[in-house]
Enzyme design. Structure first.
Site, PDB file in Angstrom:
ATOM      1  CG  ASP A  57      18.347  30.251  -0.119  1.00 52.14           C
ATOM      2  OD1 ASP A  57      19.276  29.565   0.348  1.00 52.14           O
ATOM      3  OD2 ASP A  57      18.529  31.125  -0.971  1.00 52.14           O
ATOM      4  CG  ASP A  58      20.756  28.440   3.273  1.00 49.76           C
ATOM      5  OD1 ASP A  58      20.969  27.908   2.174  1.00 49.76           O
ATOM      6  OD2 ASP A  58      21.480  29.341   3.732  1.00 49.76           O
ATOM      7  CB  CYS A  73      22.605  29.427  -3.614  1.00 50.69           C
ATOM      8  SG  CYS A  73      22.293  29.783  -1.872  1.00 50.69           S
ATOM      9  NE  ARG A  88      18.817  29.041  -5.229  1.00 52.40           N
ATOM     10  CZ  ARG A  88      17.693  29.301  -4.560  1.00 52.40           C
ATOM     11  NH1 ARG A  88      16.594  29.602  -5.221  1.00 52.40           N
ATOM     12  NH2 ARG A  88      17.669  29.275  -3.246  1.00 52.40           N
ATOM     13  CE  LYS A 103      19.134  32.303  -3.790  1.00 56.36           C
ATOM     14  NZ  LYS A 103      20.061  31.935  -2.708  1.00 56.36           N
ATOM     15  CG  HIS A 123      22.053  32.787  -6.550  1.00 52.19           C
ATOM     16  ND1 HIS A 123      22.262  32.449  -5.230  1.00 52.19           N
ATOM     17  CD2 HIS A 123      23.199  33.408  -6.949  1.00 52.19           C
ATOM     18  CE1 HIS A 123      23.464  32.822  -4.848  1.00 52.19           C
ATOM     19  NE2 HIS A 123      24.051  33.406  -5.883  1.00 52.19           N
ATOM     20  CB  SER A 151      22.116  34.941  -1.597  1.00 55.67           C
ATOM     21  OG  SER A 151      22.050  33.620  -2.089  1.00 55.67           O
ATOM     22  CG  HIS A 174      20.298  32.529   2.454  1.00 61.29           C
ATOM     23  ND1 HIS A 174      21.026  33.607   2.885  1.00 61.29           N
ATOM     24  CD2 HIS A 174      21.132  31.803   1.667  1.00 61.29           C
ATOM     25  CE1 HIS A 174      22.254  33.537   2.382  1.00 61.29           C
ATOM     26  NE2 HIS A 174      22.344  32.437   1.642  1.00 61.29           N
ATOM     27  CG  ASP A 233      18.878  26.364  -1.565  1.00 64.61           C
ATOM     28  OD1 ASP A 233      18.651  26.066  -0.373  1.00 64.61           O
ATOM     29  OD2 ASP A 233      19.518  27.386  -1.889  1.00 64.61           O
ATOM     30  CG  ASN A 234      21.721  24.752   0.281  1.00 60.95           C
ATOM     31  OD1 ASN A 234      21.843  25.481  -0.715  1.00 60.95           O
ATOM     32  ND2 ASN A 234      21.605  25.253   1.496  1.00 60.95           N
ATOM     33  CE  LYS A 281      24.623  27.996   1.700  1.00 62.28           C
ATOM     34  NZ  LYS A 281      23.972  29.328   1.821  1.00 62.28           N
TER      35      LYS A 281
END
Length: 479
Positions: free
Chosen positions: A42-43, A82, A86, A135, A137, A160, A226, A278-279, A299
């Site tokens: 994540d991130d 996010c 996903r 996660k 989300h 998140s 994240h 994810d990004n 992001k």
């Protein structure tokens, strides 16, 4: 009837041949049902691995996957945020096609629709055991939870972990931890987040060991790196880059533990491991954010730093070792690729992903994906790419440029409605998108505008009031 020595030798030779043929056939058959481990950070930014430039901490286990597998240098997350990213990964669709954009909050009344099929649902048709640890989300109400969308097991958080009372900005309720559809901890604390990586790794390894006798798909969408950042006692203070480096070192350790478990059980002989993010990084968090490796913005933007992230894949006996793939690929391509590998039927609804199995086998001339659409916000077509050319359209959007980043977990300022002028960029020579070359390449602009028009007819574009004709609705709360 008596066998002579010559007849006996011939019979044994034929028997050995039959056994060898059967063994080879079985191995070939097994290749159509590999175990699949999908790790989704994540991130994490493009520059956050040792092999892409990180130098104040190391990621030896991820480097090992790259050395024994394939590194995709032009991999794009489905969208730069996010939830959208996903749903794109799990359904093989551009997120706006299935009606999900942005990041769903703790107040959201929508989620992944029952009409969409996830990777887990596709693989279950072929007898796979499925699990997610981390996660989700994609909606927190019961109808949206993973166990209602193809996953046999779920242990993790519904959205998140910055959506909790301890976040420095905003007001949020307590953050819950789920096991399947039951809340097992209604008020997560910093020490719980500090052990997320280790806990989810333990769950992943336990699942793999419990399902050795059948093919399995395990999805580890780690909530970190994240913000807010926490590391366990074992890794806190271990890197030269502060808490972000500590967190990345712990994630790398976790990947190593999973790889070790695969090797110890012999499952590594037929397991496809996929690692990506994810990004890109949330840059206004400064020293609590990752690196784009020199790519523009981060992001929440359609520039390269927002969606271009590292992707590693390893599959012994199929993917050659130490290969760099420069072909254009995206997270939306993973579902159709896994369907092709396992000979599973594709979802009944239209998807946008393409089968990149030829790339995994080293056939880079196949080039299954030539175009990519950069959608953001509700349904803004902000850019399109064809081969190495990218055309960015004028659009309002986030910019980090010109602002001082935050420090020690506090976010810095940014502009969410900056007027981007756009331009044409040759990503072979200018991956940082610094030089607009539209004036000297009008024929390329025209070609990319035609691709954009096709996207608008199909998916629409709020910036040009194009409705699109093939968008679907998200799921809505019914209970």
């Amino acid at each position: 009837m008596k066998f002579s020595k010559r007849m006996l030798s011939a019979s044994l030779f034929m028997l050995a041949g039959v056994f060898l043929f059967s063994s080879c056939s079985m191995k070939e058959k097994d290749r159509s049902a590999p175990n699949i481990v999908l790790i989704y950070l994540d991130d994490m930014g493009y520059g956050d691995l040792t092999i892409t430039g990180a130098n104040d901490y190391s990621t030896p286990n991820l480097d090992k996957i790259a050395n024994h597998g394939m590194f995709f240098s032009h991999y794009y997350s489905p969208q730069a945020v996010c939830s959208a990213s996903r749903v794109g990964l799990l359904t093989g669709c551009y997120p706006n096609r299935v009606g999900i954009s942005g990041a769903l909050s703790h107040r959201s009344k929508t989620g992944i629709s029952d009409d969409e099929e996830t990777i887990a649902q596709v693989l279950k048709k072929k007898g796979y055991a499925t699990a997610i640890f981390g996660k989700w989300h994609l909606g927190y109400q019961k109808q949206f939870l993973p166990t209602n969308h193809g996953f046999d097991e779920f242990y993790g958080i519904p959205y998140s972990h910055d959506m909790w009372p301890l976040h420095p900005t905003g007001t949020y309720p307590e953050l819950p931890l789920y096991e399947n559809e039951t809340i097992v901890n209604s008020n997560l604390q910093p020490e719980d987040v500090a052990h997320f990586t280790a806990d989810f790794v333990d769950k992943t390894i336990d699942f793999m060991k419990r399902n050795q006798d059948k093919p399995f798909f395990v999805y580890w969408p780690n909530p970190l790196p994240h913000v807010p950042l926490y590391a366990s006692e074992k890794f806190k203070g271990k890197s030269k880059q502060g808490i972000y480096g500590d967190v990345m070192m712990e994630i790398d350790w976790g990947v190593g533990e999973i790889m070790k478990a695969l090797e110890e059980t012999g499952l590594d002989e037929n397991t496809l491991v996929i690692f990506t993010s994810d990004n890109g990084p949330w840059l206004n968090y400064g020293d609590h954010a990752g690196s784009t490796g020199g790519l523009r913005e981060g992001k929440g933007t359609s520039y390269e730093g927002g969606q271009r992230v590292p992707c590693l894949m390893m599959w012994k006996g199929v993917i050659q070792e130490g290969v760099v793939c420069n072909n254009l690929v995206s997270g939306i391509d993973i579902l159709p690729t896994l369907a092709a590998i396992t000979e599973a039927p594709l979802p009944k609804n239209k998807i946008d992903g393409v089968n990149i199995l030829p790339l995994l086998k080293g056939d880079f001339a196949a080039n299954p994906r030539k175009d990519f659409y950069y959608y953001y916000r509700r349904n803004n077509l902000e850019a399109v790419r064809n081969e190495s050319w990218k055309l960015v359209f004028p659009h309002p959007g986030r910019t980090y440029e010109g602002f001082q980043p935050g420090k020690d977990g506090m976010p810095g300022a940014l502009n969410e409605n900056f007027s981007h002028e756009g331009g044409l960029y040759d990503l072979r020579r200018d991956p940082g998108e610094r030089y607009d070359v539209s004036e000297s390449n009008p024929e390329i602009v025209k070609m990319l505008e035609k691709i954009a028009e096709e996207a608008r007819i199909d998916l629409g574009d709020d910036l040009t009031d194009s409705p699109g004709k093939n968008r679907r609705n998200p799921g809505r709360v019914t209970d």
